[in-house]
Design a protein around this motif. Sequence first.
Motif, PDB file in Angstrom:
ATOM      1  N   LEU A  19     -25.266 -15.323 -17.322  1.00 33.65           N
ATOM      2  CA  LEU A  19     -25.774 -14.499 -16.235  1.00 33.65           C
ATOM      3  C   LEU A  19     -25.338 -13.046 -16.408  1.00 33.65           C
ATOM      4  CD1 LEU A  19     -27.184 -14.123 -13.502  1.00 33.65           C
ATOM      5  CD2 LEU A  19     -25.044 -14.822 -12.412  1.00 33.65           C
ATOM      6  N   SER A  20     -24.084 -12.827 -16.753  1.00 32.71           N
ATOM      7  CA  SER A  20     -23.598 -11.445 -16.902  1.00 32.71           C
ATOM      8  C   SER A  20     -24.264 -10.746 -18.083  1.00 32.71           C
ATOM      9  CB  SER A  20     -22.072 -11.400 -17.023  1.00 32.71           C
ATOM     10  OG  SER A  20     -21.644 -12.111 -18.151  1.00 32.71           O
ATOM     11  N   GLN A  21     -24.519 -11.466 -19.180  1.00 33.54           N
ATOM     12  CA  GLN A  21     -25.216 -10.867 -20.324  1.00 33.54           C
ATOM     13  C   GLN A  21     -26.650 -10.493 -19.948  1.00 33.54           C
ATOM     14  OE1 GLN A  21     -24.568 -14.150 -23.023  1.00 33.54           O
ATOM     15  NE2 GLN A  21     -23.085 -12.987 -24.222  1.00 33.54           N
ATOM     16  N   ALA A  22     -27.341 -11.407 -19.258  1.00 38.17           N
ATOM     17  CA  ALA A  22     -28.722 -11.148 -18.847  1.00 38.17           C
ATOM     18  C   ALA A  22     -28.777  -9.965 -17.883  1.00 38.17           C
ATOM     19  CB  ALA A  22     -29.327 -12.392 -18.198  1.00 38.17           C
ATOM     20  N   SER A  23     -27.870  -9.943 -16.912  1.00 40.92           N
ATOM     21  CA  SER A  23     -27.841  -8.852 -15.940  1.00 40.92           C
ATOM     22  C   SER A  23     -27.565  -7.513 -16.623  1.00 40.92           C
ATOM     23  CB  SER A  23     -26.776  -9.112 -14.873  1.00 40.92           C
ATOM     24  OG  SER A  23     -27.103 -10.258 -14.130  1.00 40.92           O
ATOM     25  N   ALA A  24     -26.601  -7.479 -17.538  1.00 45.86           N
ATOM     26  CA  ALA A  24     -26.250  -6.233 -18.236  1.00 45.86           C
ATOM     27  C   ALA A  24     -27.427  -5.734 -19.069  1.00 45.86           C
ATOM     28  CB  ALA A  24     -25.022  -6.449 -19.116  1.00 45.86           C
ATOM     29  N   PHE A  25     -28.109  -6.641 -19.780  1.00 45.22           N
ATOM     30  CA  PHE A  25     -29.269  -6.251 -20.585  1.00 45.22           C
ATOM     31  C   PHE A  25     -30.348  -5.646 -19.687  1.00 45.22           C
ATOM     32  CE2 PHE A  25     -33.472  -7.020 -22.280  1.00 45.22           C
ATOM     33  CZ  PHE A  25     -33.365  -6.510 -23.573  1.00 45.22           C
ATOM     34  N   ASN A  26     -30.652  -6.328 -18.599  1.00 44.07           N
ATOM     35  CA  ASN A  26     -31.722  -5.874 -17.708  1.00 44.07           C
ATOM     36  C   ASN A  26     -31.393  -4.539 -17.047  1.00 44.07           C
ATOM     37  OD1 ASN A  26     -33.209  -8.120 -18.387  1.00 44.07           O
ATOM     38  ND2 ASN A  26     -32.603  -9.288 -16.598  1.00 44.07           N
ATOM     39  N   GLN A  27     -30.129  -4.333 -16.682  1.00 44.92           N
ATOM     40  CA  GLN A  27     -29.748  -3.085 -16.025  1.00 44.92           C
ATOM     41  C   GLN A  27     -29.864  -1.876 -16.951  1.00 44.92           C
ATOM     42  OE1 GLN A  27     -26.283  -3.303 -13.288  1.00 44.92           O
ATOM     43  NE2 GLN A  27     -26.444  -5.512 -13.635  1.00 44.92           N
TER      44      GLN A  27
END
Length: 166
Positions: A3-11
């Motif tokens: 979740l944190s990797q996906a969120s960081a990429f998207n941000q």
Amino acid sequence: MTLSQASAFNQKNVFVAKSLKKYGFSHFAKKNFKKGDLVIVGFGKIIDHQTSHISIQIGVHKHYIPRKWTGRYWNHSCNPNTYVKTRTDGFPNLLALKNIKIGDEITYAYWMSELAWSKNADENNVKCKCGESKCRKNILAFSQLSQSDKLALIKSRHCAQYLNDL
């Protein structure tokens, strides 16, 4: 992917603001994307049913509950600027269907991921607000498309993998 990797990429790629199409909140491009570029990655808690609001289908009997940065604000358009491509972990990515400019609202067509609407799905009662010249007026699921539209979508590979496998 976590979740944190996906969120960081998207941000790095998008920001959240009020939808120009009156869908509530939406994602907007922070940078320019060329056709085929990865724009946003999806991720969330997997469940075995569709919810009335905010779940994304990733299998015949599999949905996920997205968070703010991993799909919660993915909004529909009858003329979207992204399409769905399924990752090996089963979650969706949104790739640019056409060039996207900084500030453009990111949209996809719900029929690219949703097989059918459950009886309690919001989409049964909400009219499409995309404003496109070829707007279908209703937010359709894959099963509601014409046979020729279904075949064209499958041939293009612009939908969830499980729909290609039906």
